[in-house]
Design a protein around this motif. Structure first.
Motif, PDB file in Angstrom:
ATOM      1  N   ALA A   1      -1.358   3.095  -2.117  1.00 64.37           N
ATOM      2  CA  ALA A   1      -0.112   2.000  -2.063  1.00 64.37           C
ATOM      3  C   ALA A   1       1.343   2.905  -1.824  1.00 64.37           C
ATOM      4  O   ALA A   1       2.024   2.227  -1.074  1.00 64.37           O
ATOM      5  N   MET A   2       1.490   3.768  -2.688  1.00 68.68           N
ATOM      6  CA  MET A   2       2.754   4.611  -2.475  1.00 68.68           C
ATOM      7  C   MET A   2       2.861   5.061  -0.954  1.00 68.68           C
ATOM      8  O   MET A   2       4.001   4.947  -0.199  1.00 68.68           O
ATOM      9  N   ARG A   3       2.217   5.646  -0.462  1.00 70.82           N
ATOM     10  CA  ARG A   3       2.191   6.200   0.739  1.00 70.82           C
ATOM     11  C   ARG A   3       2.039   5.122   1.920  1.00 70.82           C
ATOM     12  O   ARG A   3       2.957   5.332   2.891  1.00 70.82           O
ATOM     13  N   GLN A   4       1.357   4.045   1.856  1.00 68.39           N
ATOM     14  CA  GLN A   4       1.799   2.977   2.837  1.00 68.39           C
ATOM     15  C   GLN A   4       3.010   2.544   2.730  1.00 68.39           C
ATOM     16  O   GLN A   4       3.568   1.984   3.845  1.00 68.39           O
ATOM     17  N   TRP A   5       3.591   2.476   1.639  1.00 69.02           N
ATOM     18  CA  TRP A   5       4.941   1.988   1.400  1.00 69.02           C
ATOM     19  C   TRP A   5       5.954   2.656   1.973  1.00 69.02           C
ATOM     20  O   TRP A   5       6.856   2.356   2.785  1.00 69.02           O
ATOM     21  N   LEU A   6       5.670   4.187   2.099  1.00 65.38           N
ATOM     22  CA  LEU A   6       6.657   5.119   2.886  1.00 65.38           C
ATOM     23  C   LEU A   6       6.347   4.791   4.544  1.00 65.38           C
ATOM     24  O   LEU A   6       7.249   4.929   5.248  1.00 65.38           O
ATOM     25  N   ALA A   7       5.186   4.616   4.712  1.00 64.47           N
ATOM     26  CA  ALA A   7       4.831   4.465   6.277  1.00 64.47           C
ATOM     27  C   ALA A   7       5.449   3.127   6.724  1.00 64.47           C
ATOM     28  O   ALA A   7       6.024   3.172   7.786  1.00 64.47           O
ATOM     29  N   ASP A   8       5.460   2.183   5.841  1.00 59.62           N
ATOM     30  CA  ASP A   8       6.199   0.921   6.232  1.00 59.62           C
ATOM     31  C   ASP A   8       7.546   0.736   6.400  1.00 59.62           C
ATOM     32  O   ASP A   8       8.281  -0.220   6.642  1.00 59.62           O
ATOM     33  N   GLY A   9       8.154   1.851   5.961  1.00 59.15           N
ATOM     34  CA  GLY A   9       9.688   2.050   5.813  1.00 59.15           C
ATOM     35  C   GLY A   9      10.546   2.357   4.509  1.00 59.15           C
ATOM     36  O   GLY A   9      11.652   2.119   4.641  1.00 59.15           O
ATOM     37  N   SER A  10       9.634   1.961   3.415  1.00 59.57           N
ATOM     38  CA  SER A  10      10.185   2.141   2.272  1.00 59.57           C
ATOM     39  C   SER A  10      11.361   1.095   1.831  1.00 59.57           C
ATOM     40  O   SER A  10      12.356   1.381   1.414  1.00 59.57           O
ATOM     41  N   GLY A  11      11.069  -0.040   2.139  1.00 58.35           N
ATOM     42  CA  GLY A  11      11.579  -1.182   1.959  1.00 58.35           C
ATOM     43  C   GLY A  11      11.560  -1.534   0.251  1.00 58.35           C
ATOM     44  O   GLY A  11      11.236  -0.824  -0.473  1.00 58.35           O
ATOM     45  N   PRO A  12      12.225  -2.991   0.281  1.00 64.16           N
ATOM     46  CA  PRO A  12      12.325  -3.373  -1.405  1.00 64.16           C
ATOM     47  C   PRO A  12      10.774  -3.243  -1.949  1.00 64.16           C
ATOM     48  O   PRO A  12       9.742  -3.706  -1.407  1.00 64.16           O
ATOM     49  N   ILE A  13      10.770  -3.039  -3.077  1.00 67.15           N
ATOM     50  CA  ILE A  13       9.336  -3.043  -3.838  1.00 67.15           C
ATOM     51  C   ILE A  13       9.104  -4.436  -4.344  1.00 67.15           C
ATOM     52  O   ILE A  13       9.476  -4.926  -5.612  1.00 67.15           O
ATOM     53  N   GLU A  14       8.604  -5.314  -3.553  1.00 69.50           N
ATOM     54  CA  GLU A  14       8.209  -6.762  -4.088  1.00 69.50           C
ATOM     55  C   GLU A  14       6.766  -7.051  -4.026  1.00 69.50           C
ATOM     56  O   GLU A  14       6.437  -7.723  -4.960  1.00 69.50           O
ATOM     57  N   ASP A  15       5.904  -6.575  -3.245  1.00 63.69           N
ATOM     58  CA  ASP A  15       4.519  -6.679  -3.400  1.00 63.69           C
ATOM     59  C   ASP A  15       3.926  -6.512  -4.479  1.00 63.69           C
ATOM     60  O   ASP A  15       4.056  -5.415  -5.304  1.00 63.69           O
ATOM     61  N   GLU A  16       3.177  -7.200  -5.221  1.00 63.80           N
ATOM     62  CA  GLU A  16       2.322  -7.142  -6.589  1.00 63.80           C
ATOM     63  C   GLU A  16       1.617  -6.020  -6.420  1.00 63.80           C
ATOM     64  O   GLU A  16       1.622  -5.138  -7.633  1.00 63.80           O
ATOM     65  N   VAL A  17       0.883  -5.624  -5.391  1.00 66.00           N
ATOM     66  CA  VAL A  17       0.123  -4.394  -5.534  1.00 66.00           C
ATOM     67  C   VAL A  17       0.735  -3.246  -5.614  1.00 66.00           C
ATOM     68  O   VAL A  17       0.384  -2.347  -6.496  1.00 66.00           O
ATOM     69  N   LEU A  18       1.979  -3.211  -4.797  1.00 67.60           N
ATOM     70  CA  LEU A  18       2.982  -2.048  -4.865  1.00 67.60           C
ATOM     71  C   LEU A  18       3.461  -1.867  -6.297  1.00 67.60           C
ATOM     72  O   LEU A  18       3.518  -0.542  -6.852  1.00 67.60           O
TER      73      LEU A  18
ATOM     74  N   ILE B   1       6.016  10.885  -4.548  1.00 62.27           N
ATOM     75  CA  ILE B   1       5.722   9.939  -3.564  1.00 62.27           C
ATOM     76  C   ILE B   1       5.960  10.536  -2.066  1.00 62.27           C
ATOM     77  O   ILE B   1       5.192  10.486  -1.121  1.00 62.27           O
ATOM     78  N   THR B   2       6.994  11.356  -2.207  1.00 62.48           N
ATOM     79  CA  THR B   2       7.400  11.964  -0.970  1.00 62.48           C
ATOM     80  C   THR B   2       6.344  12.979  -0.464  1.00 62.48           C
ATOM     81  O   THR B   2       6.090  13.224   0.628  1.00 62.48           O
ATOM     82  N   LYS B   3       5.865  13.695  -1.365  1.00 56.87           N
ATOM     83  CA  LYS B   3       4.599  14.653  -1.246  1.00 56.87           C
ATOM     84  C   LYS B   3       3.426  13.796  -0.648  1.00 56.87           C
ATOM     85  O   LYS B   3       2.803  14.355   0.126  1.00 56.87           O
ATOM     86  N   LEU B   4       3.147  12.862  -1.364  1.00 58.42           N
ATOM     87  CA  LEU B   4       1.992  11.828  -0.735  1.00 58.42           C
ATOM     88  C   LEU B   4       2.250  11.567   0.617  1.00 58.42           C
ATOM     89  O   LEU B   4       1.388  11.539   1.601  1.00 58.42           O
ATOM     90  N   GLY B   5       3.429  11.270   1.168  1.00 63.44           N
ATOM     91  CA  GLY B   5       3.676  10.922   2.545  1.00 63.44           C
ATOM     92  C   GLY B   5       3.650  12.233   3.331  1.00 63.44           C
ATOM     93  O   GLY B   5       3.204  12.116   4.297  1.00 63.44           O
ATOM     94  N   ARG B   6       3.899  13.404   2.776  1.00 73.89           N
ATOM     95  CA  ARG B   6       3.929  14.584   3.610  1.00 73.89           C
ATOM     96  C   ARG B   6       2.569  14.881   3.999  1.00 73.89           C
ATOM     97  O   ARG B   6       2.170  15.691   4.952  1.00 73.89           O
ATOM     98  N   TYR B   7       1.758  14.911   3.095  1.00 68.28           N
ATOM     99  CA  TYR B   7       0.034  14.969   3.008  1.00 68.28           C
ATOM    100  C   TYR B   7      -0.858  13.889   3.093  1.00 68.28           C
ATOM    101  O   TYR B   7      -1.147  13.597   2.064  1.00 68.28           O
ATOM    102  N   PRO B   8      -1.061  13.379   4.249  1.00 65.40           N
ATOM    103  CA  PRO B   8      -1.770  12.184   4.219  1.00 65.40           C
ATOM    104  C   PRO B   8      -3.097  11.936   3.530  1.00 65.40           C
ATOM    105  O   PRO B   8      -3.736  11.107   3.051  1.00 65.40           O
ATOM    106  N   GLY B   9      -3.694  13.276   3.638  1.00 68.13           N
ATOM    107  CA  GLY B   9      -5.197  13.333   3.114  1.00 68.13           C
ATOM    108  C   GLY B   9      -5.298  13.659   1.409  1.00 68.13           C
ATOM    109  O   GLY B   9      -6.338  13.540   0.835  1.00 68.13           O
ATOM    110  N   MET B  10      -4.030  13.868   0.883  1.00 73.36           N
ATOM    111  CA  MET B  10      -3.996  14.351  -0.521  1.00 73.36           C
ATOM    112  C   MET B  10      -4.285  12.794  -1.203  1.00 73.36           C
ATOM    113  O   MET B  10      -3.583  11.907  -1.234  1.00 73.36           O
ATOM    114  N   LYS B  11      -5.126  13.155  -2.419  1.00 77.65           N
ATOM    115  CA  LYS B  11      -5.412  12.218  -3.300  1.00 77.65           C
ATOM    116  C   LYS B  11      -4.459  12.359  -4.661  1.00 77.65           C
ATOM    117  O   LYS B  11      -4.336  13.428  -5.017  1.00 77.65           O
ATOM    118  N   LEU B  12      -3.863  11.189  -5.073  1.00 81.98           N
ATOM    119  CA  LEU B  12      -2.949  11.587  -6.294  1.00 81.98           C
ATOM    120  C   LEU B  12      -3.523  12.142  -7.482  1.00 81.98           C
ATOM    121  O   LEU B  12      -2.992  13.022  -8.150  1.00 81.98           O
TER     122      LEU B  12
END
Length: 235
Positions: free
Chosen positions: A7-24, A78-89
């Motif tokens: 979810a954090m990686r997708q948030w970064l990919a979407d532009g790091s907007g306001p955190i409003e989505d319940e899943v996020l 979160i930034t590291k998750l964005g740098r390494y797309p295949g990394m699991k938290l």
């Protein structure tokens, strides 16, 4: 937990907007909880590392071992998750980390041997003194398991630590990701050569003329990055 990382990686990919989505939002809370769970295992490893350092380095009673510990900050995770797309938290190795600054390479080798003999080491030991990173970074990294949490241990000499600290501070000051190998190419070249020179000095070797010429040229190319507003160099 890995869903939170996704979810954090997708948030970064979407532009790091306001955190409003319940899943996020739930993912963020899960991330905070996961990170907090490293606190006790990290403290146990750090205390054990202090004991190893005391024994290996012959510290006298009351002398504080040069060991520190830290939890990786959430924005960095979160930034590291964005740098390494295949990394699991769940498999990120440096959420909890501790570091020992040892006087020389012999002490590093001694503490490393104690860790490998006494603790459960995960995977291979990354000896960046033998195989430096492209940036020039040198240290020994060991991952251990404590209470089902991965803890990263870094063993450095004072010169290695000084180099890493200068790179990090310079990157923050100039807003360049120098630690990750990004930023100005001339700066990256300068720091790689500086690390090589420090390693030669540490091993008692003398740099040859070719290296000294290369370093002098690299230093001249980055001199403007190390000046006060008045024009006075900080080097």
């Amino acid at each position: 937990m890995d869903r939170a990382g996704k979810a954090m990686r997708q948030w970064l990919a979407d532009g790091s907007g306001p955190i409003e989505d319940e899943v996020l939002i739930q993912g963020l809370w899960d991330l905070f909880g996961w990170r907090e769970g490293f606190q006790r295992p990290l403290s146990k490893v750090a205390n054990g590392l202090r004991s190893f350092v005391k024994s290996e380095c012959g510290l006298v009673a009351g002398e504080r071992p040069p060991v520190g510990q830290r939890l990786k900050r959430v924005p960095q995770i979160i930034t590291k998750l964005g740098r390494y797309p295949g990394m699991k938290l769940s498999r990120m190795q440096d959420i909890g980390g501790c570091r020992a600054i040892l006087s020389n390479s012999a002490e590093v080798a001694g503490v490393r041997a104690r860790i490998e003999h006494r603790w459960q080491v995960l995977g291979e030991v990354h000896d960046y003194t033998v195989n430096p990173q492209p940036s020039g970074y040198r240290a020994v990294h060991i991952n251990v398991m404590r209470d089902n949490h991965r803890i990263e241990i870094q063993l450095r000499t004072p010169r290695q630590h000084e180099w890493a600290t200068v790179v990090e501070r310079t990157g923050l000051r100039l807003r360049m990701p120098l630690k990750e190998g990004g930023g100005d190419a001339n700066l990256l070249r300068y720091f790689e050569l500086a690390a090589r020179g420090l390693a030669l000095e540490e091993s008692g070797q003398q740099p040859d003329k070719g290296f000294l010429d290369d370093f002098a040229e690299a230093r001249e190319r980055v001199r403007h990055f190390f000046r006060y507003p008045t024009g006075e160099a900080t080097e």
